[in-house]
Design a protein around this motif. Structure first.
Motif, PDB file in Angstrom:
ATOM      1  N   SER A  17      14.421  14.279 -11.483  1.00 21.87           N
ATOM      2  CA  SER A  17      13.730  13.472 -12.490  1.00 21.87           C
ATOM      3  C   SER A  17      12.714  12.524 -11.860  1.00 21.87           C
ATOM      4  N   VAL A  18      13.172  11.748 -10.901  1.00 23.79           N
ATOM      5  CA  VAL A  18      12.319  10.735 -10.267  1.00 23.79           C
ATOM      6  C   VAL A  18      12.456  10.855  -8.755  1.00 23.79           C
ATOM      7  N   ARG A  19      11.318  10.878  -8.053  1.00 29.24           N
ATOM      8  CA  ARG A  19      11.350  10.983  -6.588  1.00 29.24           C
ATOM      9  C   ARG A  19      10.751   9.739  -5.968  1.00 29.24           C
ATOM     10  N   LEU A  20      11.323   9.321  -4.855  1.00 27.35           N
ATOM     11  CA  LEU A  20      10.813   8.159  -4.117  1.00 27.35           C
ATOM     12  C   LEU A  20       9.811   8.639  -3.082  1.00 27.35           C
ATOM     13  N   LEU A  21       8.548   8.209  -3.232  1.00 27.50           N
ATOM     14  CA  LEU A  21       7.499   8.592  -2.290  1.00 27.50           C
ATOM     15  C   LEU A  21       7.344   7.559  -1.171  1.00 27.50           C
ATOM     16  N   ALA A  22       7.566   6.290  -1.497  1.00 27.86           N
ATOM     17  CA  ALA A  22       7.460   5.230  -0.495  1.00 27.86           C
ATOM     18  C   ALA A  22       8.470   4.146  -0.847  1.00 27.86           C
ATOM     19  N   ALA A  23       9.216   3.691   0.151  1.00 28.33           N
ATOM     20  CA  ALA A  23      10.219   2.654  -0.066  1.00 28.33           C
ATOM     21  C   ALA A  23       9.561   1.275   0.026  1.00 28.33           C
ATOM     22  N   PRO A  24      10.067   0.279  -0.702  1.00 31.91           N
ATOM     23  CA  PRO A  24       9.492  -1.071  -0.635  1.00 31.91           C
ATOM     24  C   PRO A  24       9.899  -1.769   0.653  1.00 31.91           C
ATOM     25  N   ALA A  25       9.300  -2.920   0.904  1.00 37.57           N
ATOM     26  CA  ALA A  25       9.599  -3.674   2.119  1.00 37.57           C
ATOM     27  C   ALA A  25      11.065  -4.083   2.172  1.00 37.57           C
ATOM     28  N   GLY A  87       0.083   5.334   1.304  1.00 38.60           N
ATOM     29  CA  GLY A  87      -0.380   4.359   2.286  1.00 38.60           C
ATOM     30  C   GLY A  87      -0.541   2.976   1.686  1.00 38.60           C
ATOM     31  N   GLU A  88      -1.161   2.884   0.503  1.00 38.17           N
ATOM     32  CA  GLU A  88      -1.354   1.592  -0.150  1.00 38.17           C
ATOM     33  C   GLU A  88      -0.017   0.964  -0.509  1.00 38.17           C
ATOM     34  N   ALA A  89       0.937   1.805  -1.008  1.00 36.78           N
ATOM     35  CA  ALA A  89       2.250   1.286  -1.390  1.00 36.78           C
ATOM     36  C   ALA A  89       2.981   0.715  -0.178  1.00 36.78           C
ATOM     37  N   GLU A  90       2.931   1.425   0.946  1.00 35.78           N
ATOM     38  CA  GLU A  90       3.602   0.937   2.147  1.00 35.78           C
ATOM     39  C   GLU A  90       2.935  -0.327   2.667  1.00 35.78           C
ATOM     40  N   ALA A  91       1.611  -0.377   2.587  1.00 34.96           N
ATOM     41  CA  ALA A  91       0.897  -1.569   3.055  1.00 34.96           C
ATOM     42  C   ALA A  91       1.218  -2.785   2.198  1.00 34.96           C
ATOM     43  N   CYS A  92       1.437  -2.569   0.904  1.00 30.50           N
ATOM     44  CA  CYS A  92       1.739  -3.669  -0.017  1.00 30.50           C
ATOM     45  C   CYS A  92       3.234  -3.967  -0.083  1.00 30.50           C
ATOM     46  N   GLY A  93       4.063  -3.132   0.527  1.00 29.31           N
ATOM     47  CA  GLY A  93       5.506  -3.346   0.485  1.00 29.31           C
ATOM     48  C   GLY A  93       6.130  -3.012  -0.853  1.00 29.31           C
ATOM     49  N   LEU A  94       5.482  -2.117  -1.617  1.00 35.84           N
ATOM     50  CA  LEU A  94       5.970  -1.730  -2.941  1.00 35.84           C
ATOM     51  C   LEU A  94       6.622  -0.357  -2.897  1.00 35.84           C
ATOM     52  N   ALA A  95       7.506  -0.113  -3.845  1.00 33.41           N
ATOM     53  CA  ALA A  95       8.054   1.226  -4.017  1.00 33.41           C
ATOM     54  C   ALA A  95       7.043   2.076  -4.769  1.00 33.41           C
ATOM     55  N   LEU A  96       6.925   3.334  -4.367  1.00 31.88           N
ATOM     56  CA  LEU A  96       6.096   4.279  -5.095  1.00 31.88           C
ATOM     57  C   LEU A  96       6.988   5.441  -5.497  1.00 31.88           C
ATOM     58  N   LEU A  97       7.090   5.657  -6.792  1.00 34.71           N
ATOM     59  CA  LEU A  97       7.926   6.733  -7.314  1.00 34.71           C
ATOM     60  C   LEU A  97       7.062   7.710  -8.095  1.00 34.71           C
ATOM     61  N   SER A  98       7.554   8.942  -8.206  1.00 41.56           N
ATOM     62  CA  SER A  98       6.787   9.937  -8.948  1.00 41.56           C
ATOM     63  C   SER A  98       7.695  10.687  -9.912  1.00 41.56           C
TER      64      SER A  98
END
Length: 518
Positions: A17-25, A87-98
């Motif tokens: 259902s939901v995948r984690l592309l980038a983990a938050p800080a 890249g932007e999500a990791e730089a901002c320390g945010l989670a990116l989900l898809s």
């Protein structure tokens, strides 16, 4: 109620259902408070912990939105498709989900909001707020109050001092179960048939009457509230009880959602633990598993059913109910038609206790589902982190079970599963599957002889001619003649112990022959 974390959320809706592309800080421990739909015409407000759903924004072009969400203190951004701005999500320390390309945003919003809002409550059974409600109703009505489920189990009770009680209430609270009686059954029938509060007489001499109301949501009965009536209840006690029932319905629905969420989390964690994709220490901690464990596997023993999937889900319910009755809160999961349960194995278990439980489940499930069920028990392993190995054992045992042996532990069928695994290994390698056994089978097929089964019987009898003849139900001279002919025509050396061993293994495993084979 504990705050929902990103890890909690992914345990519920992660995977397909939901995948984690980038983990938050902050990692998976980052708190998640709500899901918010993005509106390009409205400026983002500061919403700490929110997940922003990128409505109307292509995943590849969501970089500016990620940066804006970070400035607003949000926990992460959800995009459609798998090519988001990692890249932007990791730089901002945010989670990116898809989510999937075809996912409807309103459905994604509902899914995430439900998972975030339905956190399991840590209080007893998820019903901690019901005790506060019972006290509030007791104060408003003037009588000791109890909240029950439809099975007459007491979920909560008031503790307001000075209110009179009777023996029925004392006994019920001590056992958290209403004492069973035919008169009790009749009172529940009257209560659940009524549209509002009802006054019910005392059941026994010395007891007190009751004021009670059913707790409903829609057309479903969720439970009931009972107030001890000593004749001094408040004038508006019935109105207060109706209001209490409305609040109880919301609390019970929330508790049910929390329980279902916890069950879903445990099942998903167990599935990933069994297939080796979970972080074992984390899964063990969340499942509350300590010490040695054993995997039990249950499967329907039917070639085909008109509703196989539904029947398998009913089997899951039977297994879960029996395991919870024996071990309390328990994780069971249905994977590819097989129900797996992780059974605790204390250092000094009662001998055969796991097998007796499996046999009981097989009997109950077979009776309830009207379909035979088989059960396999893997090896006891030192901890849940090694559950993969116990599951592999259980899967192998399932393959050798049959109507004559519906339940077994791996130790009981060790020889069978060993031969099964040997057959797989031998069949996968050309050099291991080549040899005289093929010539024996080809000669039998071409000439109508029975040399292969004669050889297997002789090997199984420890190369004893009389024993082989008994297995074949022929005279020893007949057995001796066949073996001599096999050596002469096929070119096998029965005087070589190594050749005898390899030939026996190949005939037994690759050809599937046994002394009883036709």
């Amino acid at each position: 109620m504990d705050a929902c974390t990103l890890g909690d959320l992914l345990d519920v809706v992660g995977g397909t259902s939901v995948r984690l592309l980038a983990a938050p800080a902050a990692g998976l421990a980052a708190p998640v408070t709500e899901a918010v739909l993005y509106d390009a015409h409205v400026p983002l407000t500061r919403t700490p912990g929110a997940l922003l759903l990128a409505v109307g924004v292509r995943a590849a072009a969501a970089g500016p939105l990620v940066r804006a969400a970070a400035e607003a203190g949000m926990a992460g951004v959800v995009v459609r498709g798998g090519d988001g701005p990692v890249g932007e999500a990791e730089a901002c320390g945010l989670a990116l989900l898809s989510v999937g390309e075809d996912a409807a945003w309103h459905q994604v919003h509902l899914l995430l909001s439900s998972a975030i809002g339905a956190r399991p409550a840590p209080a007893a059974g998820g019903h901690g707020d019901l005790f506060a409600l019972a006290d509030a109703v007791a104060t408003a009505t003037g009588g000791a109050t109890a909240v029950e489920d439809p099975r007459q189990r007491i979920l909560a009770y008031s503790t307001v001092s000075g209110q009179p009680v009777d023996e029925d209430r004392r006994e019920g609270i001590l056992g958290l179960q209403v004492p069973a009686s035919s008169r009790n059954t009749e009172q529940y029938r009257v209560l659940f048939a009524a549209d509002g509060p009802v006054r019910l007489p005392a059941l026994h001499e010395g007891d007190l009457p009751r004021l009670a109301v059913a707790v409903r949501a829609g057309g479903e009965t969720l439970g009931s509230i009972w107030v001890v009536d000593d004749g001094t209840l408040a004038a508006d006690a019935e109105q207060a009880l109706v209001q209490g029932a409305s609040t109880a319905a919301l609390l019970l629905l929330r508790a049910r959602a929390a329980q279902e969420l916890a069950r879903h989390q445990n099942s998903d964690l167990l599935r990933r633990l069994l297939d080796g994709t979970a972080d074992a220490p984390t899964a063990v901690q969340r499942l509350g598993l300590e010490g040695a464990v054993r995997v039990a596997a249950f499967v329907l023993d039917a070639a085909s059913l008109p509703d196989t999937e539904q029947t398998a889900l009913r089997l899951l319910d039977v297994v879960r109910l029996q395991c919870e009755a024996r071990y309390g809160r328990h994780a069971c999961v249905l994977v590819d038609g097989v129900v797996y349960a992780l059974l605790p194995a204390p250092s000094a278990p009662r001998k055969g206790s796991h097998k007796r439980l499996a046999e009981d489940i097989v009997a109950r499930a077979g009776q309830a589902l009207r379909v035979p069920v088989r059960a396999a028990l893997g090896e006891v392993v030192a901890g849940a982190a090694e559950a993969v190995a116990s599951r592999e054992d259980a899967d192998l045992v399932l393959r050798v079970l049959g109507p004559e042996l519906p339940v077994a532990t791996v130790d009981e069928v060790r020889a069978r599963v060993t031969l099964l695994r040997l057959a797989e290994v031998l069949g996968q390698r050309r050099e291991l599957s080549a040899g005289a056994w093929r010539r024996v089978l080809a000669y039998d097929s071409a000439n109508g002889t029975d040399y292969a089964r004669t050889l297997v019987s002789w090997f199984d009898a420890g190369c004893d001619m009389a024993g082989a003849a008994k297995l074949l139900a022929v005279h020893p001279n007949t057995c001796r003649y066949r073996l001599r002919q096999a050596q002469q025509h096929i070119g096998i050396d029965l005087d070589d112990p190594d050749e005898r061993l390899v030939l026996w293994l190949q005939l037994r495993t690759l050809a599937g022959l046994s002394p009883a084979s036709p």
